[in-house]
Motif scaffolding. Structure first.
Motif, PDB file in Angstrom:
ATOM      1  N   ILE A  31       0.871  -1.182   0.000  1.00 24.32           N
ATOM      2  CA  ILE A  31       0.000   0.000   0.000  1.00 24.32           C
ATOM      3  C   ILE A  31       0.904   1.227   0.000  1.00 24.32           C
ATOM      4  O   ILE A  31       1.793   1.355   0.857  1.00 24.32           O
ATOM      5  CB  ILE A  31      -0.918   0.029   1.233  1.00 24.32           C
ATOM      6  N   VAL A  32       0.695   2.104  -0.948  1.00 25.54           N
ATOM      7  CA  VAL A  32       1.456   3.343  -1.055  1.00 25.54           C
ATOM      8  C   VAL A  32       0.517   4.512  -0.786  1.00 25.54           C
ATOM      9  O   VAL A  32      -0.504   4.657  -1.457  1.00 25.54           O
ATOM     10  CB  VAL A  32       2.100   3.504  -2.444  1.00 25.54           C
ATOM     11  N   VAL A  33       0.842   5.322   0.205  1.00 27.62           N
ATOM     12  CA  VAL A  33       0.042   6.505   0.532  1.00 27.62           C
ATOM     13  C   VAL A  33       0.872   7.743   0.198  1.00 27.62           C
ATOM     14  O   VAL A  33       2.003   7.890   0.671  1.00 27.62           O
ATOM     15  CB  VAL A  33      -0.349   6.522   2.020  1.00 27.62           C
ATOM     16  N   VAL A  34       0.313   8.615  -0.625  1.00 24.35           N
ATOM     17  CA  VAL A  34       0.960   9.893  -0.941  1.00 24.35           C
ATOM     18  C   VAL A  34       0.171  10.983  -0.234  1.00 24.35           C
ATOM     19  O   VAL A  34      -0.978  11.263  -0.571  1.00 24.35           O
ATOM     20  CB  VAL A  34       1.010  10.142  -2.460  1.00 24.35           C
ATOM     21  N   ASP A  35       0.794  11.574   0.766  1.00 25.61           N
ATOM     22  CA  ASP A  35       0.132  12.570   1.610  1.00 25.61           C
ATOM     23  C   ASP A  35       0.621  13.971   1.260  1.00 25.61           C
ATOM     24  O   ASP A  35       1.801  14.176   0.978  1.00 25.61           O
ATOM     25  CB  ASP A  35       0.419  12.267   3.078  1.00 25.61           C
ATOM     26  N   SER A  36      -0.289  14.927   1.284  1.00 23.92           N
ATOM     27  CA  SER A  36       0.081  16.299   0.905  1.00 23.92           C
ATOM     28  C   SER A  36       0.071  17.257   2.088  1.00 23.92           C
ATOM     29  O   SER A  36      -0.267  18.432   1.948  1.00 23.92           O
ATOM     30  CB  SER A  36      -0.844  16.815  -0.207  1.00 23.92           C
ATOM     31  N   GLY A  37       0.451  16.752   3.267  1.00 23.95           N
ATOM     32  CA  GLY A  37       0.628  17.636   4.416  1.00 23.95           C
ATOM     33  C   GLY A  37      -0.393  17.483   5.517  1.00 23.95           C
ATOM     34  O   GLY A  37      -0.767  18.485   6.146  1.00 23.95           O
ATOM     35  N   SER A  38      -0.846  16.284   5.790  1.00 23.68           N
ATOM     36  CA  SER A  38      -1.852  16.067   6.838  1.00 23.68           C
ATOM     37  C   SER A  38      -1.316  16.462   8.212  1.00 23.68           C
ATOM     38  O   SER A  38      -0.137  16.278   8.519  1.00 23.68           O
ATOM     39  CB  SER A  38      -2.278  14.606   6.870  1.00 23.68           C
ATOM     40  N   THR A  39      -2.226  16.970   9.048  1.00 26.59           N
ATOM     41  CA  THR A  39      -1.855  17.363  10.411  1.00 26.59           C
ATOM     42  C   THR A  39      -2.687  16.622  11.457  1.00 26.59           C
ATOM     43  O   THR A  39      -2.643  16.976  12.640  1.00 26.59           O
ATOM     44  CB  THR A  39      -2.042  18.879  10.591  1.00 26.59           C
ATOM     45  N   ASP A  40      -3.454  15.622  11.024  1.00 25.88           N
ATOM     46  CA  ASP A  40      -4.375  14.943  11.941  1.00 25.88           C
ATOM     47  C   ASP A  40      -3.982  13.500  12.252  1.00 25.88           C
ATOM     48  O   ASP A  40      -4.797  12.747  12.780  1.00 25.88           O
ATOM     49  CB  ASP A  40      -5.792  14.964  11.353  1.00 25.88           C
ATOM     50  N   GLY A  41      -2.767  13.129  11.934  1.00 34.32           N
ATOM     51  CA  GLY A  41      -2.327  11.765  12.219  1.00 34.32           C
ATOM     52  C   GLY A  41      -2.563  10.785  11.096  1.00 34.32           C
ATOM     53  O   GLY A  41      -2.397   9.572  11.278  1.00 34.32           O
ATOM     54  N   THR A  42      -2.936  11.274   9.908  1.00 27.89           N
ATOM     55  CA  THR A  42      -3.186  10.397   8.764  1.00 27.89           C
ATOM     56  C   THR A  42      -1.968   9.538   8.447  1.00 27.89           C
ATOM     57  O   THR A  42      -2.079   8.319   8.247  1.00 27.89           O
ATOM     58  CB  THR A  42      -3.567  11.227   7.528  1.00 27.89           C
ATOM     59  N   ALA A  43      -0.793  10.149   8.389  1.00 28.58           N
ATOM     60  CA  ALA A  43       0.423   9.407   8.037  1.00 28.58           C
ATOM     61  C   ALA A  43       0.722   8.320   9.059  1.00 28.58           C
ATOM     62  O   ALA A  43       1.116   7.202   8.698  1.00 28.58           O
ATOM     63  CB  ALA A  43       1.605  10.370   7.915  1.00 28.58           C
ATOM     64  N   GLU A  44       0.516   8.622  10.333  1.00 27.67           N
ATOM     65  CA  GLU A  44       0.788   7.642  11.381  1.00 27.67           C
ATOM     66  C   GLU A  44      -0.183   6.459  11.281  1.00 27.67           C
ATOM     67  O   GLU A  44       0.208   5.303  11.487  1.00 27.67           O
ATOM     68  CB  GLU A  44       0.680   8.302  12.749  1.00 27.67           C
ATOM     69  N   ILE A  45      -1.436   6.732  10.971  1.00 26.20           N
ATOM     70  CA  ILE A  45      -2.427   5.661  10.795  1.00 26.20           C
ATOM     71  C   ILE A  45      -2.013   4.767   9.636  1.00 26.20           C
ATOM     72  O   ILE A  45      -2.080   3.532   9.725  1.00 26.20           O
ATOM     73  CB  ILE A  45      -3.822   6.267  10.548  1.00 26.20           C
ATOM     74  N   ALA A  46      -1.585   5.376   8.543  1.00 26.25           N
ATOM     75  CA  ALA A  46      -1.181   4.603   7.367  1.00 26.25           C
ATOM     76  C   ALA A  46       0.028   3.731   7.677  1.00 26.25           C
ATOM     77  O   ALA A  46       0.068   2.542   7.334  1.00 26.25           O
ATOM     78  CB  ALA A  46      -0.889   5.543   6.204  1.00 26.25           C
ATOM     79  N   ARG A  47       1.021   4.292   8.318  1.00 20.65           N
ATOM     80  CA  ARG A  47       2.224   3.509   8.660  1.00 20.65           C
ATOM     81  C   ARG A  47       1.875   2.371   9.621  1.00 20.65           C
ATOM     82  O   ARG A  47       2.417   1.271   9.523  1.00 20.65           O
ATOM     83  CB  ARG A  47       3.276   4.420   9.277  1.00 20.65           C
ATOM     84  N   GLY A  48       0.953   2.647  10.535  1.00 15.81           N
ATOM     85  CA  GLY A  48       0.545   1.620  11.483  1.00 15.81           C
ATOM     86  C   GLY A  48      -0.108   0.426  10.807  1.00 15.81           C
ATOM     87  O   GLY A  48      -0.092  -0.687  11.349  1.00 15.81           O
TER      88      GLY A  48
END
Length: 254
Positions: A31-48
């Motif tokens: 799964i590849v997630v391309v994030d454009s600057g989230s500040t709500d923990g989106t990246a951490e949820i994806a990595r988890g």
């Protein structure tokens, strides 16, 4: 066995992303997630959830999606939005697809929307075919607003619905209408469109008629009425904003 990368583009999707990630477990090689600057923990949820998270400043939908596909390890891409979810039937369809040689470069999926507490099966919202499973060697997205896959050849279809959890309330719907109409007006202006008055007064009621009558929105009850009203309002805003751009350009030429 067809190997698959799931690509997701995100911006502050912490509310919806866990549901999507749960639905795609065991489907893809990555799964590849391309994030454009989230500040709500989106990246951490994806990595988890085991996703590989990349950061890219937002440009437009087509470029974000093409970038995500280019970073994937596999050539077959399943492009999903964070506010979507695979139905059980669609999961089984994808697992079956992985075991057979693909006969098409692109496959489309019916999308079913959840709106104000109910699934919308009319109102021009269903089946809302989405071309999301594709071979990146043979297809890519283009278009700044209505981005679409460009490719040669026929399109296959997968069984099952891609469940789409749209706006959570009417205020969010109005905000989306405002954002879309601004982008659409700018695109029309840059393409040379100047006939905003006719569009404003004739396209607006026609939009309502298409959604509520021709699209059988009346079968969706009051939700169908709200969808038709929102579609008409978006058209009204689009041409009103185009008119302002035309008038501003006229003043600047004086």
């Amino acid at each position: 066995m067809n190997r698959l990368s799931i690509c997701i583009i995100t911006l502050n999707e912490a509310h919806d992303l866990p549901r999507l990630l749960k639905s795609v477990e065991g489907i893809a090689e990555e799964i590849v997630v391309v994030d454009s600057g989230s500040t709500d923990g989106t990246a951490e949820i994806a990595r988890g959830a085991g996703a590989r998270v990349l950061t890219r400043a937002w440009t437009n939908y087509a470029e974000q999606k093409n970038y995500a596909a280019a970073q994937a390890s596999e050539d077959w891409i399943l492009l999903l939005d964070a506010d979507e979810e695979l139905s059980g039937e669609l999961r089984e369809s994808l697992l079956g697809w992985k075991t057979s040689p693909p006969q098409f470069p692109v496959f489309e999926i019916a999308r079913l929307a959840w709106f104000l507490g109910a699934w919308i099966r009319h109102s021009r919202w269903y089946p809302d075919w989405q071309r999301r499973l594709y071979d990146r060697r043979k297809a890519q997205f283009s278009g700044a607003i209505h981005e679409s896959l460009q490719f040669q050849g026929a399109v296959g279809r997968l069984q099952g619905d891609l469940l789409h959890y749209t706006v959570r309330n009417l205020e969010e719907q109005r905000q989306k209408s405002d954002e879309y109409s601004t982008l659409a007006a700018r695109a029309m202006f840059e393409s040379g469109r100047r006939d905003w008055r006719a569009g404003k007064w004739f396209a607006t009621p026609w939009a309502w008629f298409r959604y509520f009558v021709l699209g059988a929105g009346f079968l969706d009850g009051y939700r169908g009425f709200l969808i038709a009203r929102s579609a008409a309002h978006t058209v009204w805003l689009k041409y009103t904003k185009l008119g302002k751009l035309v008038e501003q350009a006229g003043r600047e030429r004086q």
